[in-house]
Write a protein that holds these residues in place. Structure first.
Motif, PDB file in Angstrom:
ATOM      1  N   GLY A  15      51.597  31.339 -22.039  1.00 20.28           N
ATOM      2  CA  GLY A  15      52.214  31.270 -20.722  1.00 20.28           C
ATOM      3  C   GLY A  15      52.687  32.631 -20.242  1.00 20.28           C
ATOM      4  O   GLY A  15      52.515  32.986 -19.073  1.00 20.28           O
ATOM      5  N   LEU A  39      51.751  30.597 -11.754  1.00 17.31           N
ATOM      6  CA  LEU A  39      52.391  29.285 -11.706  1.00 17.31           C
ATOM      7  C   LEU A  39      51.979  28.434 -12.902  1.00 17.31           C
ATOM      8  O   LEU A  39      52.826  27.787 -13.535  1.00 17.31           O
ATOM      9  N   LEU A  40      50.717  28.437 -13.231  1.00 10.60           N
ATOM     10  CA  LEU A  40      50.243  27.708 -14.403  1.00 10.60           C
ATOM     11  C   LEU A  40      50.893  28.265 -15.669  1.00 10.60           C
ATOM     12  O   LEU A  40      51.259  27.506 -16.570  1.00 10.60           O
ATOM     13  N   VAL A  43      54.341  26.833 -16.086  1.00  8.14           N
ATOM     14  CA  VAL A  43      54.281  25.457 -16.582  1.00  8.14           C
ATOM     15  C   VAL A  43      54.004  25.436 -18.088  1.00  8.14           C
ATOM     16  O   VAL A  43      54.681  24.732 -18.852  1.00  8.14           O
ATOM     17  N   LEU A  46      57.063  26.609 -20.009  1.00  5.23           N
ATOM     18  CA  LEU A  46      58.107  25.584 -20.077  1.00  5.23           C
ATOM     19  C   LEU A  46      57.758  24.470 -21.058  1.00  5.23           C
ATOM     20  O   LEU A  46      58.634  23.955 -21.762  1.00  5.23           O
ATOM     21  N   ILE A  47      56.493  24.113 -21.128  1.00  2.00           N
ATOM     22  CA  ILE A  47      56.067  23.115 -22.119  1.00  2.00           C
ATOM     23  C   ILE A  47      56.297  23.668 -23.529  1.00  2.00           C
ATOM     24  O   ILE A  47      56.766  22.951 -24.419  1.00  2.00           O
TER      25      ILE A  47
END
Length: 67
Positions: A15, A39-40, A43, A46-47
């Motif tokens: 990320g 943006l990906l 995400v 955060l995962i």
């Protein structure tokens, strides 16, 4: 527990690279400078953090039971 922790670290690193590429801070790929990859990356990061928190919580509960 270990698998979640390792997967969390790997996803955080991936990320972070995607965020750097998407924002243009890291050059050299087709992803460089494209905001959707940033943006990906957020995400995915955060995962990864969620997996790390889950592994940490499981570790803490196991230590409290045995200690």
């Amino acid at each position: 527990m270990w698998i979640r922790g390792i997967a969390g670290v790997v996803l955080c690193l991936i990320g972070a690279v995607w965020i750097a590429q998407g924002t243009g801070a890291l050059h050299g790929s087709g992803m460089s400078g494209h905001g959707r990859y940033a943006l990906l990356g957020v995400v995915v990061f955060l995962i990864g953090l969620a997996l790390l928190a889950w592994a940490w919580r499981i570790r803490g509960s196991r230590l409290r039971r045995t200690g």
